[in-house]
Design an enzyme around this catalytic site. Structure first.
Site, PDB file in Angstrom:
ATOM      1  N   VAL A  14       0.845  -1.208   0.000  1.00 30.37           N
ATOM      2  CA  VAL A  14       0.000   0.000   0.000  1.00 30.37           C
ATOM      3  C   VAL A  14       0.876   1.253   0.000  1.00 30.37           C
ATOM      4  O   VAL A  14       0.640   2.192  -0.768  1.00 30.37           O
ATOM      5  CB  VAL A  14      -0.959   0.020   1.213  1.00 30.37           C
ATOM      6  N   ASP A  34      10.525   2.925   6.142  1.00 30.33           N
ATOM      7  CA  ASP A  34      10.159   1.550   6.513  1.00 30.33           C
ATOM      8  C   ASP A  34      11.289   1.000   7.384  1.00 30.33           C
ATOM      9  O   ASP A  34      12.420   1.494   7.331  1.00 30.33           O
ATOM     10  CB  ASP A  34      10.023   0.697   5.243  1.00 30.33           C
ATOM     11  N   VAL A 119      -4.017   4.091   7.840  1.00 27.36           N
ATOM     12  CA  VAL A 119      -4.428   3.089   6.855  1.00 27.36           C
ATOM     13  C   VAL A 119      -4.365   1.692   7.476  1.00 27.36           C
ATOM     14  O   VAL A 119      -5.223   0.845   7.243  1.00 27.36           O
ATOM     15  CB  VAL A 119      -3.508   3.169   5.618  1.00 27.36           C
ATOM     16  N   ARG A 152     -15.351   0.442  -4.072  1.00 26.56           N
ATOM     17  CA  ARG A 152     -15.718  -0.941  -4.421  1.00 26.56           C
ATOM     18  C   ARG A 152     -17.207  -1.031  -4.749  1.00 26.56           C
ATOM     19  O   ARG A 152     -17.601  -1.636  -5.746  1.00 26.56           O
ATOM     20  CB  ARG A 152     -15.372  -1.873  -3.249  1.00 26.56           C
ATOM     21  N   HIS A 176     -14.629   0.250   9.077  1.00 27.79           N
ATOM     22  CA  HIS A 176     -14.066  -0.429   7.911  1.00 27.79           C
ATOM     23  C   HIS A 176     -13.941  -1.917   8.249  1.00 27.79           C
ATOM     24  O   HIS A 176     -12.868  -2.418   8.551  1.00 27.79           O
ATOM     25  CB  HIS A 176     -12.706   0.197   7.582  1.00 27.79           C
TER      26      HIS A 176
HETATM   27  N1  LIG Z   1      -7.851   0.884   5.833  1.00 26.05           N
HETATM   28  C1  LIG Z   1      -7.901   0.317   4.654  1.00 26.05           C
HETATM   29  O1  LIG Z   1      -8.852   0.504   3.899  1.00 26.05           O
HETATM   30  C2  LIG Z   1      -6.765  -0.566   4.216  1.00 26.05           C
HETATM   31  C3  LIG Z   1      -6.656  -0.988   2.878  1.00 26.05           C
HETATM   32  C4  LIG Z   1      -5.570  -1.777   2.511  1.00 26.05           C
HETATM   33  C5  LIG Z   1      -4.628  -2.165   3.462  1.00 26.05           C
HETATM   34  N2  LIG Z   1      -4.782  -1.767   4.748  1.00 26.05           N
HETATM   35  C6  LIG Z   1      -3.820  -2.123   5.787  1.00 26.05           C
HETATM   36  O2  LIG Z   1      -2.591  -1.460   5.524  1.00 26.05           O
HETATM   37  C7  LIG Z   1      -1.518  -2.173   6.142  1.00 26.05           C
HETATM   38  C8  LIG Z   1      -0.395  -2.351   5.140  1.00 26.05           C
HETATM   39  O3  LIG Z   1      -0.796  -3.213   4.098  1.00 26.05           O
HETATM   40  P1  LIG Z   1       0.263  -3.640   2.970  1.00 26.05           P
HETATM   41  O4  LIG Z   1      -0.481  -4.478   1.996  1.00 26.05           O
HETATM   42  O5  LIG Z   1       1.026  -2.477   2.494  1.00 26.05           O
HETATM   43  O6  LIG Z   1       1.245  -4.573   3.834  1.00 26.05           O
HETATM   44  P2  LIG Z   1       2.768  -4.910   3.505  1.00 26.05           P
HETATM   45  O7  LIG Z   1       3.126  -6.071   4.350  1.00 26.05           O
HETATM   46  O8  LIG Z   1       2.974  -5.007   2.032  1.00 26.05           O
HETATM   47  O9  LIG Z   1       3.561  -3.619   4.013  1.00 26.05           O
HETATM   48  C9  LIG Z   1       3.650  -3.260   5.341  1.00 26.05           C
HETATM   49  C10 LIG Z   1       4.997  -2.581   5.537  1.00 26.05           C
HETATM   50  O10 LIG Z   1       5.061  -2.049   6.867  1.00 26.05           O
HETATM   51  C11 LIG Z   1       6.416  -2.155   7.274  1.00 26.05           C
HETATM   52  N3  LIG Z   1       6.526  -2.032   8.733  1.00 26.05           N
HETATM   53  C12 LIG Z   1       6.191  -2.927   9.686  1.00 26.05           C
HETATM   54  N4  LIG Z   1       6.446  -2.425  10.908  1.00 26.05           N
HETATM   55  C13 LIG Z   1       6.948  -1.167  10.729  1.00 26.05           C
HETATM   56  C14 LIG Z   1       7.407  -0.143  11.600  1.00 26.05           C
HETATM   57  N5  LIG Z   1       7.392  -0.303  12.921  1.00 26.05           N
HETATM   58  N6  LIG Z   1       7.844   0.997  11.065  1.00 26.05           N
HETATM   59  C15 LIG Z   1       7.883   1.175   9.717  1.00 26.05           C
HETATM   60  N7  LIG Z   1       7.466   0.243   8.841  1.00 26.05           N
HETATM   61  C16 LIG Z   1       7.009  -0.909   9.334  1.00 26.05           C
HETATM   62  C17 LIG Z   1       6.849  -3.515   6.753  1.00 26.05           C
HETATM   63  O11 LIG Z   1       8.262  -3.630   6.706  1.00 26.05           O
HETATM   64  C18 LIG Z   1       6.190  -3.524   5.378  1.00 26.05           C
HETATM   65  O12 LIG Z   1       7.068  -3.037   4.362  1.00 26.05           O
HETATM   66  C19 LIG Z   1      -2.157  -3.477   6.649  1.00 26.05           C
HETATM   67  O13 LIG Z   1      -2.457  -3.369   8.029  1.00 26.05           O
HETATM   68  C20 LIG Z   1      -3.427  -3.577   5.852  1.00 26.05           C
HETATM   69  O14 LIG Z   1      -4.419  -4.364   6.509  1.00 26.05           O
HETATM   70  C21 LIG Z   1      -5.813  -0.975   5.134  1.00 26.05           C
END
Ligand SMILES: NC(=O)c1ccc[n+]([C@@H]2O[C@H](COP(=O)([O-])OP(=O)(O)OC[C@H]3O[C@@H](n4cnc5c(N)ncnc54)[C@H](O)[C@@H]3O)[C@@H](O)[C@H]2O)c1
Length: 307
Positions: A14, A34, A119, A152, A176
């Site tokens: 994301v 990150d 997010v 969606r 959500h």
């Molecule tokens: N609210 C929404 O509508 C919505 C939509 C899509 C995804 N999400 C959420 O967004 C989040 C990310 O999803 P994604 O697909 O990108 O996951 P992902 O695993 O691809 O990426 C997450 C990233 O966060 C990094 N990370 C973890 N701990 C960290 C920290 N302490 N400091 C900095 N970086 C850190 C990881 O290294 C990783 O690169 C998830 O919780 C997902 O459920 C929410």
């Protein structure tokens, strides 16, 4: 005049997608951070190298620290873990709450005037955690949910009717999660209410698909969750903030009695501008819609109470 500065925490699916969309639209300069060494630097440089072709002058910086984030106007927090098949968004809470607390501790003092967009899931709960942890006023904390859920819902309406996606407007309220409340009554195709264009059974089927929209993608991907539509949704929120557009978008915002709910981040229509949530818009709901919204609010509150 300085360009807006937008930090994206988490350079995963994301985070990287939203950074790319922001740069493509030249909404400002982007700092991508990150914990994994090399990943934000590599992705940022790769995106920057697309700039000569795409004609964008946004600067994109990748880092593992927080110094570069100082003075941000908007901070998008995507750090944490995502769902795998069979998991609900709430199953992520214990891991992600620790991540959000540690991230907010780093970003808030360095960018005391920023708007935070949460997010990381469950996003309504994470918005509340960020609110407590940052000490920011509630209007400068907003969670992603409704823009994506509505996108969606709009997509499925357009697919059902074979009409242009951009002609469909729709609203989804509530948390959500699986109890979100898609409002068919406030959904239109070029001003025509959707119940004039399709049967109630078709509307019910589409509402159900929108509720399960996130899980549908997770079940296809198996190793993670959606990111293109989430990235586009976040970009729309960022744009409304940095350009002070005052768009009315469904977002997770702090309610203080609106819709009969208090002291909770919940998906409601808001006006988004430079100050974040400029206003929570209250629309009239039927008894059934209100009951559905309260059920969704109870779900968010029960996860919060577990923390
Ligand atoms: N609210 C929404 O509508 C919505 C939509 C899509 C995804 N999400 C959420 O967004 C989040 C990310 O999803 P994604 O697909 O990108 O996951 P992902 O695993 O691809 O990426 C997450 C990233 O966060 C990094 N990370 C973890 N701990 C960290 C920290 N302490 N400091 C900095 N970086 C850190 C990881 O290294 C990783 O690169 C998830 O919780 C997902 O459920 C929410």
């Amino acid at each position: 005049m300085q360009r807006p500065k937008i930090t994206v925490v988490g350079a995963g699916n994301v985070g990287a997608t939203v950074a790319q969309y922001i740069a493509l639209k030249e909404l400002g300069d982007v700092v991508l951070t990150d914990i994994v060494e090399g990943v934000p630097q590599g992705k940022a440089l790769d995106m920057q190298e697309a700039a000569p072709i795409q004609g964008s002058d946004s600067r994109i910086t990748g880092t593992n620290g927080y110094e570069e984030t100082a003075g941000s106007d908007v901070i998008v927090i995507t750090a944490g873990i995502a769902r795998k098949p069979g998991m609900s968004r709430d199953d992520l809470v214990s891991t992600n709450v620790k991540v959000i607390r540690s991230v907010v501790k780093e970003v808030a003092p360095r960018s005391p005037d920023a708007v935070l967009i949460l997010v990381t899931n469950p996003s309504d709960v994470m918005a509340q955690v960020a609110f407590r942890e940052s000490g920011f006023p509630a209007n400068r904390i907003v969670g992603l949910g409704g823009v994506l859920d509505s996108a969606r819902f709009r997509t499925f309406i357009a697919m059902e009717l074979g009409v242009s996606y951009e002609d469909v407007s729709a609203f989804v309220l509530g948390g959500h999660g699986d109890d979100m409340v898609p409002l068919a009554r406030y959904s239109y195709v070029s001003g025509i209410p959707i119940d004039k264009l399709m049967s109630q059974s078709a509307i019910d089927r589409i509402v159900q698909r929108a509720r399960q929209g996130g899980a549908e993608i997770v079940n296809f991907l198996k190793t993670g969750s959606a990111y293109y539509a989430p990235g586009a949704s976040i970009t729309q929120m960022v744009e409304s903030i940095v350009k002070d557009k005052h768009r009315i978008l469904p977002c997770s915002a702090y309610v203080t009695g609106q819709y009969g709910v208090s002291d909770l981040f919940l998906g409601v229509p808001v006006m988004l501008g430079t100050h974040g949530v400029e206003k929570v818009i209250e629309i009239e709901l039927t008894a059934a819609e209100k009951a559905a919204l309260h059920k969704s609010a109870d779900g968010v509150r029960s996860v919060l109470n577990q923390l």
